[in-house]
Write a protein that holds these residues in place. Sequence first.
Motif, mmCIF file in Angstrom:
data_model
loop_
_atom_site.group_PDB
_atom_site.id
_atom_site.type_symbol
_atom_site.label_atom_id
_atom_site.label_comp_id
_atom_site.label_asym_id
_atom_site.label_seq_id
_atom_site.Cartn_x
_atom_site.Cartn_y
_atom_site.Cartn_z
ATOM 1 N N UNK A 1 46.127 43.451 41.052
ATOM 2 C CA UNK A 1 46.296 42.001 40.884
ATOM 3 C C UNK A 1 45.279 41.405 39.920
ATOM 4 N N UNK A 2 45.767 40.522 39.061
ATOM 5 C CA UNK A 2 44.911 39.885 38.070
ATOM 6 C C UNK A 2 43.795 39.101 38.747
ATOM 7 N N UNK B 1 35.139 51.574 33.006
ATOM 8 C CA UNK B 1 35.695 50.543 33.872
ATOM 9 C C UNK B 1 37.159 50.829 34.200
ATOM 10 N N UNK B 2 37.558 50.451 35.401
ATOM 11 C CA UNK B 2 38.959 50.311 35.763
ATOM 12 C C UNK B 2 39.201 48.824 35.942
ATOM 13 N N UNK B 3 40.086 48.251 35.127
ATOM 14 C CA UNK B 3 40.285 46.807 35.175
ATOM 15 C C UNK B 3 41.764 46.472 35.169
ATOM 16 N N UNK C 1 55.906 41.857 35.552
ATOM 17 C CA UNK C 1 54.845 42.696 35.006
ATOM 18 C C UNK C 1 53.520 42.509 35.736
ATOM 19 N N UNK C 2 53.268 41.305 36.221
ATOM 20 C CA UNK C 2 51.951 40.972 36.767
ATOM 21 C C UNK C 2 51.568 41.924 37.910
ATOM 22 N N UNK D 1 34.000 45.153 42.971
ATOM 23 C CA UNK D 1 34.078 43.798 43.495
ATOM 24 C C UNK D 1 35.541 43.518 43.772
ATOM 25 N N UNK D 2 35.876 43.147 45.009
ATOM 26 C CA UNK D 2 37.272 42.880 45.357
ATOM 27 C C UNK D 2 37.402 41.539 46.044
#
Length: 343
Positions: free
Chosen positions: A145-146, A170-172, A215-216, A317-318
């Motif tokens: 999720x964005x 990074x995983x973004x 797409x989101x 960070x979530x």
Amino acid sequence: MSCVLRAAVVVFTLAAPWGAPGSAAPDGPAASGGGAGGSASVITWFRADFSDLNANGSKLYNFANRSPQSATTWETRHTDDQGWRGSPAPHVTIHGCAADDPSCSKSGHQFHAGWVTAPLKNAPVSGDRAYVRFRIKFDAGARFPLEKFMAKFILFGTTRTTPNSRWIIHLTPALSNAGGSLGFDYSYMGWAPPAGVWHRYGDWGLSGDFHQPAVVGRYASFQSNVNIGWSCNPGVLVTASDHPGPVPKPQATGSAAVDGWTHLQFEAVSGPDGKADFRTWANAPRQSAPSSERLDMPDGLGVIGWQAGVNVVGYWGTADMPDLGFILDDFEIGPDFDPGWAP
């Protein structure tokens, strides 16, 4: 401007000569060494194939340490046959936080996750390079999720040096502001990705931009950064293992994931300002044809702390988001490119 995750430096060790100074070597296997899972002739400083949870009696696979687990941060379970080609491997779950918690945000809910290697014994010098490799398969139904998470998935080296010596993979999620993410506007850094390196949603053949309902949350990317700044290379796309066909390729160079598996190999070439490089191969076997690269970055990349322990799965960070799960397999660090890594 950039990722705001704050992580304490965790150090631990490993051994061997560093990659030769300069740019990447030609295609083909490197000198002797290595282990199973890639090319037997490739030297590795560290390898965890995740087949034996109790390696060396530690319950840490082959690592020196593991971050504490909880139902509000991260958890892992060993599987007997869920890894690459049916091998044993850990399933990792990253948790979000409760929406009614006032501190529930990706800056307020941060935690260490994963494993840390032991330290390297030999001190590197500027111009040396290092490779990080692993295989990953995200769960069926996985969503990214964005603006709901940020992950320093691999932490290598240290910061507060000149030039900065922290290499972060990074995983973004798409459209993050950490630099290099899917849909990132490179005009902010005064640089344009080279021809043949994708960065707009249409490059992957997607029918709408990363804000559109269809797409989101469906896509994320791995990319290398010097610390948390914009000295980075464009990301390679990852998605859930049950993505309907056709599955998007990770980049213009590199095959689409098969059965959800993405075989990743990252290179960092250290150097002063204007001389450091990042390259990434995603399901791509030829060293001369990386999936993504950024050469001669204006901000250099130092080597102080490169001999310290390397953290895999890293620092997260979530916010309020569904659990994010994945299988991780065959983690390696070494001085050589492995042409046998991608099947």
